[in-house]
Motif scaffolding. Structure first.
Motif, PDB file in Angstrom:
ATOM      1  N   ARG A  91       0.824  -1.207   0.000  1.00 21.60           N
ATOM      2  CA  ARG A  91       0.000   0.000   0.000  1.00 21.60           C
ATOM      3  C   ARG A  91       0.861   1.261   0.000  1.00 21.60           C
ATOM      4  N   HIS A  92       1.858   1.273   0.882  1.00 17.57           N
ATOM      5  CA  HIS A  92       2.595   2.521   1.116  1.00 17.57           C
ATOM      6  C   HIS A  92       3.832   2.622   0.242  1.00 17.57           C
ATOM      7  N   ILE A  93       3.944   3.742  -0.430  1.00 20.93           N
ATOM      8  CA  ILE A  93       5.144   3.943  -1.234  1.00 20.93           C
ATOM      9  C   ILE A  93       6.239   4.526  -0.330  1.00 20.93           C
ATOM     10  N   TYR A  94       7.331   3.811  -0.312  1.00 21.31           N
ATOM     11  CA  TYR A  94       8.453   4.117   0.596  1.00 21.31           C
ATOM     12  C   TYR A  94       9.211   5.362   0.116  1.00 21.31           C
ATOM     13  N   VAL A  95       9.940   5.973   1.033  1.00 21.19           N
ATOM     14  CA  VAL A  95      10.636   7.246   0.766  1.00 21.19           C
ATOM     15  C   VAL A  95      11.497   7.214  -0.506  1.00 21.19           C
ATOM     16  N   ALA A  96      12.119   6.076  -0.793  1.00 24.11           N
ATOM     17  CA  ALA A  96      12.960   6.018  -2.002  1.00 24.11           C
ATOM     18  C   ALA A  96      12.116   6.358  -3.233  1.00 24.11           C
ATOM     19  N   ILE A  97      10.890   5.840  -3.242  1.00 24.97           N
ATOM     20  CA  ILE A  97      10.027   6.066  -4.412  1.00 24.97           C
ATOM     21  C   ILE A  97       9.571   7.520  -4.498  1.00 24.97           C
ATOM     22  N   TRP A  98       9.468   8.210  -3.378  1.00 24.58           N
ATOM     23  CA  TRP A  98       9.116   9.636  -3.448  1.00 24.58           C
ATOM     24  C   TRP A  98      10.175  10.377  -4.255  1.00 24.58           C
ATOM     25  N   PHE A  99      11.433  10.041  -3.938  1.00 21.45           N
ATOM     26  CA  PHE A  99      12.521  10.719  -4.654  1.00 21.45           C
ATOM     27  C   PHE A  99      12.509  10.354  -6.140  1.00 21.45           C
ATOM     28  N   TYR A 100      12.138   9.108  -6.462  1.00 24.79           N
ATOM     29  CA  TYR A 100      12.065   8.720  -7.875  1.00 24.79           C
ATOM     30  C   TYR A 100      10.942   9.513  -8.565  1.00 24.79           C
ATOM     31  N   ILE A 101       9.807   9.655  -7.875  1.00 20.27           N
ATOM     32  CA  ILE A 101       8.686  10.402  -8.463  1.00 20.27           C
ATOM     33  C   ILE A 101       9.101  11.842  -8.751  1.00 20.27           C
ATOM     34  N   ALA A 102       9.732  12.478  -7.774  1.00 21.58           N
ATOM     35  CA  ALA A 102      10.177  13.864  -7.959  1.00 21.58           C
ATOM     36  C   ALA A 102      11.137  13.969  -9.131  1.00 21.58           C
ATOM     37  N   THR A 103      11.996  12.968  -9.269  1.00 23.81           N
ATOM     38  CA  THR A 103      12.958  12.957 -10.374  1.00 23.81           C
ATOM     39  C   THR A 103      12.238  12.908 -11.714  1.00 23.81           C
ATOM     40  N   ILE A 104      11.324  11.962 -11.846  1.00 20.36           N
ATOM     41  CA  ILE A 104      10.655  11.761 -13.137  1.00 20.36           C
ATOM     42  C   ILE A 104       9.864  13.010 -13.537  1.00 20.36           C
ATOM     43  N   ILE A 105       9.142  13.564 -12.594  1.00 20.72           N
ATOM     44  CA  ILE A 105       8.316  14.743 -12.908  1.00 20.72           C
ATOM     45  C   ILE A 105       9.199  15.941 -13.249  1.00 20.72           C
ATOM     46  N   THR A 106      10.175  16.203 -12.412  1.00 18.08           N
ATOM     47  CA  THR A 106      10.959  17.434 -12.572  1.00 18.08           C
ATOM     48  C   THR A 106      11.858  17.392 -13.795  1.00 18.08           C
ATOM     49  N   VAL A 107      12.495  16.255 -14.038  1.00 20.59           N
ATOM     50  CA  VAL A 107      13.370  16.163 -15.213  1.00 20.59           C
ATOM     51  C   VAL A 107      12.551  16.397 -16.485  1.00 20.59           C
ATOM     52  N   ALA A 108      11.334  15.866 -16.501  1.00 13.54           N
ATOM     53  CA  ALA A 108      10.472  16.080 -17.671  1.00 13.54           C
ATOM     54  C   ALA A 108      10.201  17.572 -17.864  1.00 13.54           C
ATOM     55  N   VAL A 109       9.842  18.259 -16.784  1.00 15.78           N
ATOM     56  CA  VAL A 109       9.538  19.696 -16.879  1.00 15.78           C
ATOM     57  C   VAL A 109      10.788  20.477 -17.321  1.00 15.78           C
ATOM     58  N   LEU A 110      11.899  20.177 -16.702  1.00  9.07           N
ATOM     59  CA  LEU A 110      13.150  20.894 -17.009  1.00  9.07           C
ATOM     60  C   LEU A 110      13.540  20.705 -18.471  1.00  9.07           C
ATOM     61  N   HIS A 111      13.515  19.453 -18.887  1.00  6.43           N
ATOM     62  CA  HIS A 111      13.967  19.135 -20.250  1.00  6.43           C
ATOM     63  C   HIS A 111      13.082  19.818 -21.291  1.00  6.43           C
ATOM     64  N   ILE A 112      11.779  19.745 -21.083  1.00  3.95           N
ATOM     65  CA  ILE A 112      10.866  20.311 -22.090  1.00  3.95           C
ATOM     66  C   ILE A 112      11.001  21.832 -22.147  1.00  3.95           C
ATOM     67  N   VAL A 113      10.968  22.485 -20.987  1.00  2.00           N
ATOM     68  CA  VAL A 113      11.001  23.959 -20.975  1.00  2.00           C
ATOM     69  C   VAL A 113      12.330  24.486 -21.524  1.00  2.00           C
TER      70      VAL A 113
END
Lengths: 65, 741
Positions: free
Chosen positions: B166-188
């Motif tokens: 059920r619970h997404i562990y802290v490591a996955i939070w950092f992966y989520i932030a990576t995936i979202i932010t890199v996408a935004v950075l790269h596109i802009v």
């Protein structure tokens, strides 16, 4: 119109507001996170990486869902 | 040791069996090792090129200006990128008790990413570059990166949907932030208009381009070299130490503070430039604030090792991870320090900065990758580590190599900066000739190259150790696991808010996006949309067609990797170069070319400073005009012909970007360029240069060099449009300007 608004945007105010929002959020989630009553729940969560899935019993082997 | 819901009576729950896709992890591990060797080998090569210019070998595609972008891209996206994917795919499956969403997507992700790397390895040495640091790849590859990143994201989030935990562990939070932010950075940051398949111009210009680029550049470090690695740390250190993370609660504070604060820090790369003062101050303040969450994470990682320090001595994986954290702490202390304006005025443009960067990439990234590999390879290949002794040798070689690197760059950076700013009692520069400050630090370049060689040898030792370890592995049957399907029994209605949030990945992802969006929006949107910061002055004209072509040659050869084009309002810079830069100077610069390092002098005021013949000789062999220069020869500029037919299209694209070329200028661009080239060739002919030079790239580049700063030189200081640049109150800029004039 948009250009006019942006030209006169008092940007230091905006960034100070963002900083204040951050500080308030930071204080709030620090408080909620470190509340003594929550300690046990978070200690359990810290064990997630150590709680690997069990090996399937021989009868289940190969019977992938 | 298991999550709470596992103990719920099993009668009402469905037990499922499944396997993990470790084949894809193995592929990414192999790619990490291969590209790591390439990246470090390139780094060592360019380090020796700075110590001895002949190592450039006189070939266009082996020259520093072209290999340096290849080195940085290989280190960040090939070496670290593949390591991130290996670590994420391994830990993600286990933390969620689910196989990766789709095997085909995993394969497309792997081979697509390797394809991108190969394309980078081909195009960058050929000079196909956007000229924006860490984002040099041209537009077709940018699109490919976006596609592959989306495939990665679908595979990643699809796995979350299919999870049994059920619970997404802290490591996955950092992966989520990576995936979202890199996408935004790269596109802009990649918004650009193509001219040809291999050439494009940035949508942004000058100050705006600089802000967007360093928002991207800094956060490439943050969200490609930091957050995913922190995620790996939160998984692999507890696993290797067999202990839970020291404080899960601290990790919550760590995560949210880090992702919110990091995104604001980009402008610290642009202190004392013509970036609006408020943006510089924001960048500095948030950089200093960043120290807090960075050290929170480091402390959390190190204290996870409490009680198992004996293992750090005996287990190579843990030793590398602990050392990585130590270097992470060091570089995240140094970073905020360098962001303070007064410190930055000393360190910026010097070798201190590459020293700081490599404390991170070698000390933090390489060491952590080595630690993860020493954990993963024995697990994946079902083997014992071949030789702990070799691992020990690798560790000490790498550590000594990094220290050589960092210390030599500290000495070089501080020495050079002190020489740049040294003045005598009369207020004159003590080292007015820039080359004096270069020659002084060449011994440090040798030390740096030796340190890099140590790191390279350590890496080859690791490769040998890993190959031997993998070969000794025993082939086993695919392991089948079992876990309960995710159902309502794992819901915890009375759990604390964040605990609930960990079970809501969609809301978690949205909040992560908001955390990075706030800082980005406040810093970037007003600056990009508003014309407040791009005052246009009539005297500043667009480049002529030939100058524009010459500018493209400048970008192609990577001149920005060694030369800046912005004069800071510091007295010693004004004395050395001339008037401080003004935002209006760069309004037609797509992309900006301010650079980040001064291996050679700033070029913002070089226009008309020397005759054409000086530049001609300088490109042929820099030592003909500057004894002791470490700049490579650019002899191919004397053979490569100007491709005049591309000019109309280039000017048309510039028109679309808002550069005020008339249609007539576009139509006559070829004739105008040829006429200007002829003028330069005629002057060179007076010194005996053959007439055929008129067709060569060097003429276009000379025309561009002669244009730099020459428009602004004609602008009177009392022009109303000229706002006073940011000035340090203690810096007698006005006096220096008068002196310089």
């Amino acid at each position: 119109m948009k250009q006019e608004v942006l030209k006169n945007w008092d940007l230091p105010m905006v960034s100070v507001a963002a900083l204040l929002i951050f500080v308030i959020c930071f204080a709030a989630y620090t408080y909620w996170t470190f509340k003594a009553t929550n300690k046990k729940v978070y200690e359990e969560a810290s064990n997630i990486p150590l709680g690997d899935a069990n090996l399937a019993s021989p009868s289940n082997k190969g019977n992938v869902v | 040791m298991s999550s709470p819901h596992v103990n719920v009576p099993s009668s009402n729950r469905r037990l499922e069996t499944f396997t993990y896709d470790d084949h894809i992890v193995k592929l990414f591990v192999i790619a990490t090792i291969v590209w790591g060797a390439v990246a470090i080998l390139l780094g060592v090569t360019i380090a020796f090129q700075l110590a001895e210019w002949r190592v450039n070998m006189g070939i266009p595609w082996t020259t520093f200006g072209r290999l340096r972008p290849l080195h940085t891209n290989a280190a960040i996206f090939a070496f670290c990128g593949n390591a991130i994917f290996a670590g994420i795919y391994y830990s993600h499956q286990r933390l969620l008790k689910a196989r990766l969403f789709n095997d085909m997507l995993s394969k497309i992700h792997f081979w697509g990413w390797q394809g991108i790397i190969v394309l980078a390895a081909i195009t960058l040495p050929m000079g196909f570059t956007t000229g924006k640091e860490y984002a040099e790849l041209e537009w077709p590859i940018d699109i490919l990166i976006t596609l592959i990143w989306v495939i990665f994201a679908v595979n990643f989030f699809g796995t979350i949907i299919r999870r049994r935990e059920r619970h997404i562990y802290v490591a996955i939070w950092f992966y989520i932030a990576t995936i979202i932010t890199v996408a935004v950075l790269h596109i802009v940051n990649s918004f650009e208009i193509p001219v040809t398949l291999t050439k494009s111009y940035s949508l942004y210009s000058g100050v705006q381009d600089a802000l967007v680029q360093w928002w991207y550049g800094h956060n490439a470090v943050a969200f490609f070299l930091t957050t995913p690695f922190l995620g790996l740390m939160y998984y692999f250190i507890p696993k290797a130490a067999n202990r839970p993370v020291y404080s899960y609660r601290l990790s919550i504070i760590h995560f949210w503070s880090l992702v919110f604060i990091y995104i604001w820090a980009g402008p610290h790369h642009l202190l004392y430039t013509t970036l609006p003062e408020w943006a510089q101050t924001l960048g500095m303040v948030f950089s200093v604030m960043l120290w807090m969450p960075s050290w929170g994470g480091m402390i959390n990682g190190l204290l996870t090792l409490r009680g198992v320090w004996d293992k750090v001595r005996t287990e190579p994986g843990l030793r590398f991870m602990a050392t990585a954290l130590t270097f992470y702490g060091m570089s995240t202390f140094e970073g905020p320090l360098l962001s303070i304006k007064s410190v930055n005025s000393i360190a910026h443009f010097t070798d201190w900065i590459p020293g700081h960067v490599h404390a991170g990439t070698i000390g933090w990234n390489y060491m952590l990758i080595a630690g993860v590999l020493f954990y993963l390879v024995p697990k994946l290949w079902n083997a014992e580590i071949y030789s702990k002794k070799l691992a020990n040798t690798q560790f000490w070689l790498a550590t000594i190599g990094i220290l050589f690197y960092i210390v030599s760059m500290w000495i070089a950076g501080i020495s050079q900066s002190l020489m740049w700013r040294a003045m005598d009692d009369a207020g004159r520069l003590m080292y007015p000739n820039f080359i004096e400050t270069v020659i002084k630090i060449v011994p440090m370049y040798w030390l740096r190259a030796i340190g890099g060689t140590f790191v390279l040898i350590s890496f080859f030792i690791m490769i040998y150790n890993m190959i031997k370890t993998a070969r000794s592995g025993k082939k086993g049957e695919e392991v089948v696991y079992e876990a309960y399907a995710l159902d309502d029994t794992s819901l915890e209605p009375n759990a604390p808010t964040h605990r609930k949030l960990e079970g809501w990945p969609v809301i978690f992802s949205i909040l992560s996006f908001l955390a990075i969006f706030v800082g980005s929006a406040i810093e970037i949107i007003p600056s990009v949309i508003s014309d407040k910061y791009i005052t246009k002055i009539d005297a500043i004209k667009p480049y002529t067609p030939l100058e524009l072509y010459g500018r493209d040659v400048y970008v192609r050869e990577g001149c920005y990797t060694c030369h800046s084009q912005t004069v800071r309002p510091l007295s010693h810079e004004v004395l050395r170069y001339g008037k401080p830069s003004h935002a209006s100077e760069f309004v037609y610069d797509h992309p900006f070319q301010w650079g980040s390092k001064r291996t050679g002098p700033d070029l913002a005021r070089v226009g008309k400073k020397y005759p054409h013949m000086w530049h001609y000789k300088h490109f042929w062999d820099p030592r003909e005009v500057t004894a002791g220069s470490i700049m490579p020869r650019y002899t191919w500029l004397f053979d490569g012909k100007i491709d005049y037919k591309t000019l109309p299209k280039k000017l048309q694209v510039m028109q679309k970007l808002g550069v005020p070329y008339t249609d007539e200028e576009v139509q006559n661009s070829v004739a105008n360029a040829k006429a200007q080239a002829q003028g330069i060739a005629d002057e060179l002919a007076l010194s005996g240069v053959p007439a055929k030079i008129v067709e060569m790239d060097v003429v276009a580049l000379i025309s561009y060099m002669q244009r730099l700063g020459s428009d602004y030189a004609t602008v009177p200081d009392d022009t109303p449009e000229l706002a006073t640049p940011a000035v340090d109150e203690e810096t007698p800029v006005e006096a220096a300007v008068e002196e310089a004039q």
